[in-house]
Motif scaffolding. Structure first.
Motif, PDB file in Angstrom:
ATOM      1  N   HIS A  34       0.834  -1.205   0.000  1.00 30.71           N
ATOM      2  CA  HIS A  34       0.000   0.000   0.000  1.00 30.71           C
ATOM      3  C   HIS A  34       0.870   1.257   0.000  1.00 30.71           C
ATOM      4  CE1 HIS A  34      -2.535  -3.118   1.881  1.00 30.71           C
ATOM      5  NE2 HIS A  34      -3.483  -2.542   1.157  1.00 30.71           N
ATOM      6  N   ASP A  35       0.418   2.273  -0.719  1.00 31.24           N
ATOM      7  CA  ASP A  35       1.067   3.585  -0.655  1.00 31.24           C
ATOM      8  C   ASP A  35       0.688   4.247   0.662  1.00 31.24           C
ATOM      9  OD1 ASP A  35       1.962   3.044  -3.184  1.00 31.24           O
ATOM     10  OD2 ASP A  35       0.601   4.431  -4.191  1.00 31.24           O
ATOM     11  N   ILE A  36       1.619   4.970   1.247  1.00 33.22           N
ATOM     12  CA  ILE A  36       1.382   5.622   2.533  1.00 33.22           C
ATOM     13  C   ILE A  36       1.233   7.125   2.313  1.00 33.22           C
ATOM     14  CG2 ILE A  36       2.352   6.081   4.812  1.00 33.22           C
ATOM     15  CD1 ILE A  36       3.923   3.417   4.412  1.00 33.22           C
ATOM     16  N   PRO A  37       0.091   7.705   2.699  1.00 33.68           N
ATOM     17  CA  PRO A  37      -0.072   9.158   2.539  1.00 33.68           C
ATOM     18  C   PRO A  37       0.797   9.914   3.543  1.00 33.68           C
ATOM     19  CG  PRO A  37      -2.010   8.207   3.585  1.00 33.68           C
ATOM     20  CD  PRO A  37      -1.093   7.069   3.264  1.00 33.68           C
ATOM     21  N   ILE A  38       1.514  10.906   3.051  1.00 35.53           N
ATOM     22  CA  ILE A  38       2.387  11.742   3.871  1.00 35.53           C
ATOM     23  C   ILE A  38       1.914  13.187   3.693  1.00 35.53           C
ATOM     24  CG2 ILE A  38       4.763  12.509   4.267  1.00 35.53           C
ATOM     25  CD1 ILE A  38       4.488   9.527   4.781  1.00 35.53           C
ATOM     26  N   ARG A  39       1.409  13.783   4.769  1.00 32.37           N
ATOM     27  CA  ARG A  39       0.920  15.173   4.722  1.00 32.37           C
ATOM     28  C   ARG A  39       2.115  16.114   4.823  1.00 32.37           C
ATOM     29  NH1 ARG A  39      -0.991  19.401   7.954  1.00 32.37           N
ATOM     30  NH2 ARG A  39      -2.742  20.469   6.985  1.00 32.37           N
ATOM     31  N   VAL A  40       2.216  17.023   3.859  1.00 30.16           N
ATOM     32  CA  VAL A  40       3.371  17.910   3.760  1.00 30.16           C
ATOM     33  C   VAL A  40       2.895  19.354   3.596  1.00 30.16           C
ATOM     34  CG1 VAL A  40       5.445  18.445   2.418  1.00 30.16           C
ATOM     35  CG2 VAL A  40       4.704  16.074   2.648  1.00 30.16           C
TER      36      VAL A  40
END
Length: 121
Positions: A34-40
């Motif tokens: 799974h791709d991991i969402p990273i809030r930037v």
């Protein structure tokens, strides 16, 4: 908090950002399924969500997938040779979010054709 520095390559700008080991040290563990969402947040406080992915096959290095990363590149006019700084920042609502700062490379060499034309003047 320590900041990671990365000089952008043509591939980073045109396709997807190759995530280096220093950046990975403070990110969530990679899930190959799974791709991991990273809030930037950038230095203009514009919010992005980059997706951390570990590619399968020949090239297994982690990357920020192209769609959302390229939105940042386009919005900020990033070019190969520019430098990004990336670091975690605690946030009570999101727990951990990340910051990114782009430093433009204004001192790029002139194309050789310009140098020849200037010498002829």
């Amino acid at each position: 908090m320590e900041r990671c520095k990365k000089k952008l390559t043509a591939s980073d700008v045109k396709q997807r950002l190759s995530v280096n080991k220093e950046m990975l040290a403070f990110m969530p563990p990679i899930d190959p399924d799974h791709d991991i969402p990273i809030r930037v947040l950038d230095d203009w406080d514009k919010s992005y969500v980059f997706y951390l992915s570990c590619r399968q096959g020949k090239y297994k290095n982690p990357v920020f997938q192209s769609k959302h990363w390229r939105a940042f590149v386009k919005k900020r006019g990033a070019k190969a040779g520019d430098v990004i700084y990336f670091w975690p920042q605690e946030n009570t609502f999101y727990q951990t979010q990340y910051r990114i700062k782009l430093l433009k490379s204004f001192l790029s060499p002139k194309p050789s054709s310009q140098v020849v034309q200037e010498e002829e003047k």
